[in-house]
Design a protein around this motif. Structure first.
Motif, PDB file in Angstrom:
ATOM      1  N   ARG A 172       0.808  -1.204  -0.038  1.00 33.63           N
ATOM      2  CA  ARG A 172       0.013  -0.031   0.120  1.00 33.63           C
ATOM      3  C   ARG A 172       0.808   1.232  -0.060  1.00 33.63           C
ATOM      4  NH1 ARG A 172      -5.432  -1.000   1.832  1.00 33.63           N
ATOM      5  NH2 ARG A 172      -5.156   1.163   2.591  1.00 33.63           N
ATOM      6  N   GLU A 173       2.134   1.202   0.347  1.00 29.42           N
ATOM      7  CA  GLU A 173       2.914   2.425   0.545  1.00 29.42           C
ATOM      8  C   GLU A 173       3.339   2.962  -1.046  1.00 29.42           C
ATOM      9  OE1 GLU A 173       4.102   3.926   3.358  1.00 29.42           O
ATOM     10  OE2 GLU A 173       2.470   2.379   4.165  1.00 29.42           O
ATOM     11  N   PRO A 174       3.022   4.071  -1.011  1.00 30.92           N
ATOM     12  CA  PRO A 174       3.275   4.960  -2.352  1.00 30.92           C
ATOM     13  C   PRO A 174       4.904   4.784  -2.867  1.00 30.92           C
ATOM     14  CG  PRO A 174       2.638   6.378  -0.767  1.00 30.92           C
ATOM     15  CD  PRO A 174       2.404   5.049  -0.213  1.00 30.92           C
ATOM     16  N   ASN A 175       5.939   4.649  -1.793  1.00 29.48           N
ATOM     17  CA  ASN A 175       7.103   4.834  -2.052  1.00 29.48           C
ATOM     18  C   ASN A 175       7.715   3.519  -2.418  1.00 29.48           C
ATOM     19  OD1 ASN A 175       6.835   3.723   0.305  1.00 29.48           O
ATOM     20  ND2 ASN A 175       8.488   4.680   1.446  1.00 29.48           N
ATOM     21  N   GLN A 176       6.885   2.559  -2.537  1.00 36.13           N
ATOM     22  CA  GLN A 176       7.346   1.052  -3.021  1.00 36.13           C
ATOM     23  C   GLN A 176       7.127   0.904  -4.370  1.00 36.13           C
ATOM     24  OE1 GLN A 176       8.811  -1.493  -1.084  1.00 36.13           O
ATOM     25  NE2 GLN A 176       8.438  -0.141   0.753  1.00 36.13           N
ATOM     26  N   PRO A 177       8.074   0.248  -5.109  1.00 37.27           N
ATOM     27  CA  PRO A 177       7.864  -0.259  -6.771  1.00 37.27           C
ATOM     28  C   PRO A 177       6.626  -0.698  -6.696  1.00 37.27           C
ATOM     29  CG  PRO A 177      10.142  -0.760  -5.748  1.00 37.27           C
ATOM     30  CD  PRO A 177       9.268  -0.350  -4.724  1.00 37.27           C
ATOM     31  N   LEU A 178       5.924  -0.479  -7.863  1.00 37.85           N
ATOM     32  CA  LEU A 178       4.692  -0.724  -7.954  1.00 37.85           C
ATOM     33  C   LEU A 178       3.634  -0.674  -6.924  1.00 37.85           C
ATOM     34  CD1 LEU A 178       5.457  -3.825 -10.077  1.00 37.85           C
ATOM     35  CD2 LEU A 178       4.996  -1.586 -11.128  1.00 37.85           C
ATOM     36  N   GLY A 179       3.836   0.140  -6.044  1.00 35.67           N
ATOM     37  CA  GLY A 179       3.013   0.425  -4.621  1.00 35.67           C
ATOM     38  C   GLY A 179       2.029   1.264  -4.814  1.00 35.67           C
ATOM     39  N   GLY A 180       1.490   1.706  -3.695  1.00 33.75           N
ATOM     40  CA  GLY A 180       0.362   2.608  -3.716  1.00 33.75           C
ATOM     41  C   GLY A 180      -0.857   2.134  -4.042  1.00 33.75           C
ATOM     42  N   VAL A 181      -1.111   0.815  -4.028  1.00 35.57           N
ATOM     43  CA  VAL A 181      -2.355  -0.242  -4.281  1.00 35.57           C
ATOM     44  C   VAL A 181      -2.683  -1.057  -3.301  1.00 35.57           C
ATOM     45  CG1 VAL A 181      -3.372  -1.765  -5.991  1.00 35.57           C
ATOM     46  CG2 VAL A 181      -1.546  -0.177  -6.742  1.00 35.57           C
ATOM     47  N   GLY A 182      -3.857  -0.879  -2.791  1.00 37.27           N
ATOM     48  CA  GLY A 182      -4.559  -2.075  -1.884  1.00 37.27           C
ATOM     49  C   GLY A 182      -4.823  -3.090  -2.526  1.00 37.27           C
ATOM     50  N   CYS A 183      -4.608  -4.296  -1.813  1.00 34.45           N
ATOM     51  CA  CYS A 183      -5.284  -5.531  -2.291  1.00 34.45           C
ATOM     52  C   CYS A 183      -6.688  -5.551  -1.886  1.00 34.45           C
ATOM     53  CB  CYS A 183      -4.418  -6.526  -1.617  1.00 34.45           C
ATOM     54  SG  CYS A 183      -4.712  -8.235  -2.258  1.00 34.45           S
ATOM     55  N   HIS A 184      -7.551  -5.401  -2.835  1.00 34.26           N
ATOM     56  CA  HIS A 184      -8.938  -4.899  -2.548  1.00 34.26           C
ATOM     57  C   HIS A 184     -10.192  -5.810  -3.438  1.00 34.26           C
ATOM     58  CE1 HIS A 184     -11.814  -1.681  -3.811  1.00 34.26           C
ATOM     59  NE2 HIS A 184     -12.093  -1.614  -2.801  1.00 34.26           N
ATOM     60  N   ALA A 185     -11.174  -5.997  -2.879  1.00 37.37           N
ATOM     61  CA  ALA A 185     -12.016  -6.775  -3.775  1.00 37.37           C
ATOM     62  C   ALA A 185     -13.302  -5.680  -3.859  1.00 37.37           C
ATOM     63  CB  ALA A 185     -12.683  -7.832  -3.201  1.00 37.37           C
ATOM     64  N   TYR A 186     -13.874  -5.405  -5.147  1.00 41.40           N
ATOM     65  CA  TYR A 186     -15.100  -4.706  -5.160  1.00 41.40           C
ATOM     66  C   TYR A 186     -16.036  -5.675  -6.199  1.00 41.40           C
ATOM     67  CZ  TYR A 186     -18.240  -1.319  -7.524  1.00 41.40           C
ATOM     68  OH  TYR A 186     -19.455  -0.751  -7.885  1.00 41.40           O
ATOM     69  N   LEU A 187     -17.150  -5.647  -5.523  1.00 43.53           N
ATOM     70  CA  LEU A 187     -18.276  -6.626  -6.079  1.00 43.53           C
ATOM     71  C   LEU A 187     -19.742  -5.639  -6.432  1.00 43.53           C
ATOM     72  CD1 LEU A 187     -18.093  -9.871  -3.762  1.00 43.53           C
ATOM     73  CD2 LEU A 187     -17.196  -9.370  -6.317  1.00 43.53           C
ATOM     74  N   GLU A 188     -20.380  -6.060  -7.398  1.00 41.67           N
ATOM     75  CA  GLU A 188     -21.591  -5.634  -7.620  1.00 41.67           C
ATOM     76  C   GLU A 188     -22.750  -6.524  -7.865  1.00 41.67           C
ATOM     77  OE1 GLU A 188     -21.258  -3.248 -11.369  1.00 41.67           O
ATOM     78  OE2 GLU A 188     -20.177  -1.577 -10.375  1.00 41.67           O
ATOM     79  N   ILE A 189     -23.818  -6.503  -7.030  1.00 46.76           N
ATOM     80  CA  ILE A 189     -24.767  -7.428  -7.024  1.00 46.76           C
ATOM     81  C   ILE A 189     -26.195  -6.655  -7.386  1.00 46.76           C
ATOM     82  CG2 ILE A 189     -25.968  -9.039  -5.451  1.00 46.76           C
ATOM     83  CD1 ILE A 189     -23.382  -9.139  -3.538  1.00 46.76           C
ATOM     84  N   ASP A 190     -26.782  -7.145  -8.116  1.00 43.24           N
ATOM     85  CA  ASP A 190     -27.941  -6.571  -8.816  1.00 43.24           C
ATOM     86  C   ASP A 190     -29.151  -7.422  -8.056  1.00 43.24           C
ATOM     87  OD1 ASP A 190     -26.761  -4.855 -10.118  1.00 43.24           O
ATOM     88  OD2 ASP A 190     -26.886  -5.884 -12.277  1.00 43.24           O
ATOM     89  N   GLY A 191     -30.393  -6.761  -8.160  1.00 46.60           N
ATOM     90  CA  GLY A 191     -31.542  -7.452  -7.697  1.00 46.60           C
ATOM     91  C   GLY A 191     -32.694  -6.658  -7.652  1.00 46.60           C
ATOM     92  N   GLN A 192     -33.889  -6.804  -7.209  1.00 48.28           N
ATOM     93  CA  GLN A 192     -35.317  -6.039  -7.034  1.00 48.28           C
ATOM     94  C   GLN A 192     -35.767  -6.250  -5.778  1.00 48.28           C
ATOM     95  OE1 GLN A 192     -37.264  -8.130 -10.810  1.00 48.28           O
ATOM     96  NE2 GLN A 192     -37.448  -6.136 -10.987  1.00 48.28           N
ATOM     97  N   GLY A 193     -36.448  -5.118  -5.425  1.00 49.34           N
ATOM     98  CA  GLY A 193     -37.328  -4.698  -4.281  1.00 49.34           C
ATOM     99  C   GLY A 193     -36.593  -4.779  -3.063  1.00 49.34           C
TER     100      GLY A 193
END
Length: 219
Positions: free
Chosen positions: A31-52
């Motif tokens: 997560r540290e921005p000073n690391q090579p390829l850093g500044g990124v959180g290991c993170h999951a994002y999901l979208e769930i569709d439905g009704q009512g």
């Protein structure tokens, strides 16, 4: 069964910083921005569709989920430790009322939310490790926008959290997680169970030192 000394130690660890696992530490360093390829959180994002969906019931289920799983309130310190605060607060779900939008406007809204949430780096020092937003869409449709930092949940844990959120929403309040079981308990118990093997391994390699080749003679 958890040894009694583990339970006692957990009572201390719950509100005091305890060590990260090796995987957590790797995620935390990345997560540290000073690391090579850093500044990124290991993170999951999901979208769930439905009704009512009922937003109030969803908020109550979200609150129960946080009460059941303490790691959803975890905070991470600047020196690479984690702890569960004594006072745990459930974040309020953000509700976007897009029911009067055209289909094109609703699609544009969903894209905007996805762009904002899908690659964000959560504020883990402030206990922001998971989020949930709800978009109410035309024709009684809805979309859940759920994200979580993998510092507090692996893929299997993610399935458990979503299962428990659904069960809580449908009124099955007796979730399966044992409220007395904590992540700190697991780490302490694992360390105690592994200690005899570590001692044997250490003794083995101490005996091998005399037979190992020396290092290169550098100038």
């Amino acid at each position: 069964a958890v040894p009694s000394e583990s339970v006692e130690a957990t009572a201390i660890c719950q509100q005091q910083p305890f060590a990260l696992t090796d995987v957590q530490y790797a995620y935390w360093i990345g997560r540290e921005p000073n690391q090579p390829l850093g500044g990124v959180g290991c993170h999951a994002y999901l979208e769930i569709d439905g009704q009512g969906i009922d937003p109030d019931r969803l908020q109550q289920a979200w609150q129960l989920l946080f009460q059941t799983h303490p790691m959803l309130s975890a905070r991470f310190t600047q020196d690479g430790q984690q702890y569960i605060p004594a006072l745990r607060q459930t974040p309020v779900i953000t509700v976007h009322d897009c029911r009067q939008y055209s289909l094109a406007e609703a699609a544009a809204h969903n894209t905007q939310v996805r762009q904002r949430l899908s690659h964000r780096v959560l504020d883990i020092a402030a206990g922001q490790v998971a989020g949930l937003e709800l978009s109410l869409l035309p024709e009684q449709h809805h979309r859940l926008h759920f994200d979580i930092d993998l510092l507090v949940a692996d893929v299997q844990s993610l399935h458990i959290l979503l299962r428990d959120l659904a069960e809580a929403y449908h009124g099955r309040h007796r979730l399966r997680a044992n409220p007395e079981w904590q992540f700190a308990t697991y780490l302490i118990t694992e360390r105690q169970q592994n200690e005899p093997k570590k001692q044997l391994d250490r003794a083995f390699w101490q005996q091998q030192l005399a037979t190992l080749p020396t290092g290169p003679q550098l100038p």
